[in-house]
Scaffold this motif. Sequence first.
Motif, PDB file in Angstrom:
ATOM      1  N   LEU A 150       0.802  -1.213   0.000  1.00 55.88           N
ATOM      2  CA  LEU A 150       0.000   0.000   0.000  1.00 55.88           C
ATOM      3  C   LEU A 150       0.840   1.271   0.000  1.00 55.88           C
ATOM      4  CD1 LEU A 150      -2.908   0.968   0.004  1.00 55.88           C
ATOM      5  CD2 LEU A 150      -2.849   0.958   2.517  1.00 55.88           C
ATOM      6  N   ALA A 151       1.943   1.268   0.736  1.00 55.49           N
ATOM      7  CA  ALA A 151       2.745   2.496   0.865  1.00 55.49           C
ATOM      8  C   ALA A 151       3.253   3.017  -0.481  1.00 55.49           C
ATOM      9  CB  ALA A 151       3.903   2.262   1.836  1.00 55.49           C
ATOM     10  N   PRO A 152       3.909   2.186  -1.320  1.00 56.43           N
ATOM     11  CA  PRO A 152       4.353   2.707  -2.622  1.00 56.43           C
ATOM     12  C   PRO A 152       3.195   3.165  -3.504  1.00 56.43           C
ATOM     13  CG  PRO A 152       5.450   0.635  -2.119  1.00 56.43           C
ATOM     14  CD  PRO A 152       4.363   0.800  -1.107  1.00 56.43           C
ATOM     15  N   LEU A 153       2.056   2.461  -3.419  1.00 54.97           N
ATOM     16  CA  LEU A 153       0.921   2.853  -4.247  1.00 54.97           C
ATOM     17  C   LEU A 153       0.376   4.209  -3.834  1.00 54.97           C
ATOM     18  CD1 LEU A 153      -0.976  -0.558  -4.550  1.00 54.97           C
ATOM     19  CD2 LEU A 153       0.475   0.552  -6.253  1.00 54.97           C
ATOM     20  N   LEU A 154       0.321   4.461  -2.537  1.00 54.53           N
ATOM     21  CA  LEU A 154      -0.120   5.773  -2.060  1.00 54.53           C
ATOM     22  C   LEU A 154       0.880   6.854  -2.438  1.00 54.53           C
ATOM     23  CD1 LEU A 154      -1.544   4.860   1.473  1.00 54.53           C
ATOM     24  CD2 LEU A 154      -2.832   5.402  -0.608  1.00 54.53           C
ATOM     25  N   LEU A 155       2.161   6.537  -2.324  1.00 48.59           N
ATOM     26  CA  LEU A 155       3.191   7.506  -2.721  1.00 48.59           C
ATOM     27  C   LEU A 155       3.117   7.809  -4.213  1.00 48.59           C
ATOM     28  CD1 LEU A 155       6.294   6.282  -0.663  1.00 48.59           C
ATOM     29  CD2 LEU A 155       4.988   8.391  -0.327  1.00 48.59           C
ATOM     30  N   ALA A 156       2.706   6.830  -5.018  1.00 52.42           N
ATOM     31  CA  ALA A 156       2.618   7.042  -6.467  1.00 52.42           C
ATOM     32  C   ALA A 156       1.599   8.115  -6.814  1.00 52.42           C
ATOM     33  CB  ALA A 156       2.253   5.735  -7.164  1.00 52.42           C
ATOM     34  N   LEU A 157       0.622   8.331  -5.938  1.00 54.82           N
ATOM     35  CA  LEU A 157      -0.389   9.348  -6.199  1.00 54.82           C
ATOM     36  C   LEU A 157       0.213  10.759  -6.212  1.00 54.82           C
ATOM     37  CD1 LEU A 157      -3.301   8.010  -3.953  1.00 54.82           C
ATOM     38  CD2 LEU A 157      -3.023   7.752  -6.430  1.00 54.82           C
ATOM     39  N   ILE A 158       1.316  10.944  -5.482  1.00 57.47           N
ATOM     40  CA  ILE A 158       1.932  12.284  -5.427  1.00 57.47           C
ATOM     41  C   ILE A 158       2.532  12.674  -6.772  1.00 57.47           C
ATOM     42  CG2 ILE A 158       3.685  13.699  -4.306  1.00 57.47           C
ATOM     43  CD1 ILE A 158       3.278  11.986  -1.781  1.00 57.47           C
ATOM     44  N   PRO A 159       3.462  11.879  -7.331  1.00 54.44           N
ATOM     45  CA  PRO A 159       3.985  12.260  -8.658  1.00 54.44           C
ATOM     46  C   PRO A 159       2.919  12.196  -9.752  1.00 54.44           C
ATOM     47  CG  PRO A 159       4.815  10.100  -8.017  1.00 54.44           C
ATOM     48  CD  PRO A 159       4.161  10.684  -6.811  1.00 54.44           C
ATOM     49  N   LEU A 160       1.914  11.303  -9.605  1.00 54.91           N
ATOM     50  CA  LEU A 160       0.850  11.255 -10.607  1.00 54.91           C
ATOM     51  C   LEU A 160       0.053  12.556 -10.600  1.00 54.91           C
ATOM     52  CD1 LEU A 160      -0.771   9.734 -12.726  1.00 54.91           C
ATOM     53  CD2 LEU A 160      -2.138   8.729 -10.879  1.00 54.91           C
ATOM     54  N   ALA A 161      -0.258  13.076  -9.406  1.00 53.22           N
ATOM     55  CA  ALA A 161      -0.977  14.342  -9.315  1.00 53.22           C
ATOM     56  C   ALA A 161      -0.123  15.484  -9.860  1.00 53.22           C
ATOM     57  CB  ALA A 161      -1.357  14.611  -7.858  1.00 53.22           C
ATOM     58  N   LEU A 162       1.173  15.478  -9.537  1.00 54.25           N
ATOM     59  CA  LEU A 162       2.075  16.514 -10.047  1.00 54.25           C
ATOM     60  C   LEU A 162       2.161  16.448 -11.568  1.00 54.25           C
ATOM     61  CD1 LEU A 162       4.117  18.766  -9.451  1.00 54.25           C
ATOM     62  CD2 LEU A 162       5.875  16.991  -9.201  1.00 54.25           C
ATOM     63  N   PHE A 163       2.258  15.234 -12.108  1.00 57.27           N
ATOM     64  CA  PHE A 163       2.309  15.042 -13.560  1.00 57.27           C
ATOM     65  C   PHE A 163       1.041  15.608 -14.207  1.00 57.27           C
ATOM     66  CE2 PHE A 163       1.540  12.806 -17.493  1.00 57.27           C
ATOM     67  CZ  PHE A 163       2.792  12.632 -18.058  1.00 57.27           C
ATOM     68  N   THR A 164      -0.108  15.321 -13.593  1.00 57.53           N
ATOM     69  CA  THR A 164      -1.385  15.779 -14.143  1.00 57.53           C
ATOM     70  C   THR A 164      -1.473  17.303 -14.151  1.00 57.53           C
ATOM     71  OG1 THR A 164      -2.465  13.765 -13.330  1.00 57.53           O
ATOM     72  CG2 THR A 164      -3.886  15.619 -13.914  1.00 57.53           C
ATOM     73  N   VAL A 165      -1.091  17.935 -13.047  1.00 55.47           N
ATOM     74  CA  VAL A 165      -1.163  19.390 -12.945  1.00 55.47           C
ATOM     75  C   VAL A 165      -0.217  20.046 -13.947  1.00 55.47           C
ATOM     76  CG1 VAL A 165      -0.701  21.368 -11.459  1.00 55.47           C
ATOM     77  CG2 VAL A 165      -1.918  19.373 -10.550  1.00 55.47           C
ATOM     78  N   LEU A 166       1.012  19.556 -14.017  1.00 53.20           N
ATOM     79  CA  LEU A 166       1.990  20.160 -14.926  1.00 53.20           C
ATOM     80  C   LEU A 166       1.602  19.930 -16.384  1.00 53.20           C
ATOM     81  CD1 LEU A 166       5.389  19.318 -13.178  1.00 53.20           C
ATOM     82  CD2 LEU A 166       4.095  21.463 -13.143  1.00 53.20           C
ATOM     83  N   LEU A 206       7.070   3.507  -8.628  1.00 49.05           N
ATOM     84  CA  LEU A 206       6.288   3.303  -7.403  1.00 49.05           C
ATOM     85  C   LEU A 206       5.143   2.320  -7.630  1.00 49.05           C
ATOM     86  CD1 LEU A 206       6.237   6.977  -6.095  1.00 49.05           C
ATOM     87  CD2 LEU A 206       7.331   5.023  -4.978  1.00 49.05           C
ATOM     88  N   VAL A 207       4.506   2.395  -8.778  1.00 48.44           N
ATOM     89  CA  VAL A 207       3.446   1.426  -9.094  1.00 48.44           C
ATOM     90  C   VAL A 207       4.038   0.028  -9.186  1.00 48.44           C
ATOM     91  CG1 VAL A 207       1.822   0.677 -10.881  1.00 48.44           C
ATOM     92  CG2 VAL A 207       1.923   3.085 -10.217  1.00 48.44           C
ATOM     93  N   HIS A 208       5.204  -0.077  -9.803  1.00 53.47           N
ATOM     94  CA  HIS A 208       5.891  -1.377  -9.900  1.00 53.47           C
ATOM     95  C   HIS A 208       6.227  -1.909  -8.518  1.00 53.47           C
ATOM     96  CE1 HIS A 208       9.361  -4.091 -10.410  1.00 53.47           C
ATOM     97  NE2 HIS A 208       8.770  -4.431 -11.543  1.00 53.47           N
ATOM     98  N   ALA A 209       6.751  -1.054  -7.655  1.00 56.02           N
ATOM     99  CA  ALA A 209       7.098  -1.474  -6.301  1.00 56.02           C
ATOM    100  C   ALA A 209       5.852  -1.824  -5.487  1.00 56.02           C
ATOM    101  CB  ALA A 209       7.881  -0.369  -5.589  1.00 56.02           C
TER     102      ALA A 209
END
Length: 452
Positions: free
Chosen positions: A202-218, A247-250
Motif C-alpha cells: 500500500l505504501a508505494p501505491l499511495l506515494l505514487a499518487l503524489i507524482p501522478l498528481a504533479l504530472f497531471t497538474v503540470l 512506485l506502481v511497480h514497487a
Amino acid sequence: MAEEAPEPTPAPRSGVLGRGSYSEVLRIGEILRKETVGGILLVLAAAVALIWANSPASESYFALRDFRIGYEPWHLELSLGAWAADGLLAVFFFLVGLELKREFVAGDLRSFTRAVVPVAAAFGGVAVPALVYAVINLSSPETLQGWATPTATDIAFAVAVLAIVGSHLPSALRIFLLTLAVVDDLLAITIIAVFYSDDLHLAPLLLALIPLALFTVLAQKYRRFFGLKPAAAWFILLPIGFAVWALVHAGGIHATVAGVLLGFAVPVIRSRASGGPGAGPGLSEIFEHRFRPLSAGFAVPVFAFFSAGVAVGGWSGFLSALTDPVTLGIIAGLVAGKPIGIVGTTWLLTRLTRVTLDASLKWVDLVGVALLAGIGFTVSLLIADLSFGDGGTTNDHAKVGILTASLTAALLSAIILRSRNRHYRTIQAEEEIDADDDGTPDVYQHGQPHHP
C-alpha cells in the motif's frame, strides 16, 4: 372533407460503421501507417527470437533474456525480459491511454451513437474468448488462471496484415479495428490490474499518487508554470512519469497500468489560456507523435523478441503442445471466440437497437476484421507470462498457442479481406471525387453510400 393526417415517419436507423468525419479518417490513416511499420518489425523480432531459441545457440538467447540488471532496493533489479515487459510496454500503454482519451474527447467516439458499437464489440471480443478458454480448461484449476490470455488484440500485428491485404478497404473498417483494439487493450490492462496483481504494497501505491498528481497538474498547466513550448514539456514530465512507474511497480501492480494512467492525465485539447482548440495541436497529439515511433519501432519489437522465444522442441514438441488444453483454449479463443464475440455482439445490437450495418458495407467485411482481431500477440504474451510465470512447460505451450492462433487468424482474415479488397478497389476512385475542389471528398460531405 378534411384531409387525413399523414402517418409519422419512423425514426431512421443509424448505420453501424459509417464513414465518420474526414478529419478522423486522415488522423487514423496516419496512425495506421506508423503502426504498420511497427507490426513488420514486431513480426521480424518474434521470428528471430523463435529461430534463435530453437537453434544450437539457444542457451545464449535464454542467458540474454534472463540477464539481470538494475537496483534492488527500489525493486528494480530485473531481467532484460522483465524490463521489456514491465518497462518498455509501459510506453506502449501510455500511447493506449493517449489514444483512448483522444477518441472519447475529440474523436468520432465522443458521440455515443458512434462509440457504442466498437466498445460493445470489444467487450464481446474479450468475454467470449475468455469463456471459450475457461470451458476447455474447466477441469484444470492450475491452467484456468490463464483465462485472459486469448482476450487481447495486437494492433501493430493486425494493422501490418491489414496494410498488406486491405489497402482499398473502407476507412470505416480501419477505424473500427483501431478503436476496437484500443478499447480491447484498456480492458486487458484492467484485467491485469485486477486479476494479475498480487502481493500488493500500500505504501508505494499511495506515494505514487503524489507524482501522478504533479504530472497531471503540470501536463494541464505547463505553460503557466514554465512558459515552455509543448515540444519541450516532456523533458520535465518524463522523470515524474518514471517515478510514477517505479512506485506502481514497487506496489505490486503491473507497471504498464502506470502508462495508461499517465496517458489519461495528458490534455487532448488546448485550454483557452493557450489559445483553445484552434491554436494548434494539444500536448496529447505532440506526445503521440514523439512516442509512437519509440513504441512501434523499439519498445514493442524488443518485448516481442524477449517474449516470443520459446523452445518448441521440433515437430514432435509442437504436436505435443497442441494436445495441451492451454494451447487448445488459446487457439480456440483467439481464432473462433474473438470473431464470434465481435460479430455476435454487433449483430445483437442491430436486432435490439435502432442501428443497422452501414449501407456501404457487408457482414463479410466485419467477419474479416473480427478474424484480424484474433491476432493476439503482444498483450497475450504478457498475460501468459503473468499467468504461468517465466519459463516452464505450461508457459511455453501457451506461447505456442498464441503464435499458432495469431498466424491462423492472420491467414484466415487475409483470405477474406483480400477478396473484399479487390471489390472495393473498383469503387474507391468514385469515393475520392472532390467536385467542388475544397480538399474534402464529396462522399464525406454528402454521405452518399456506395453499395457493395
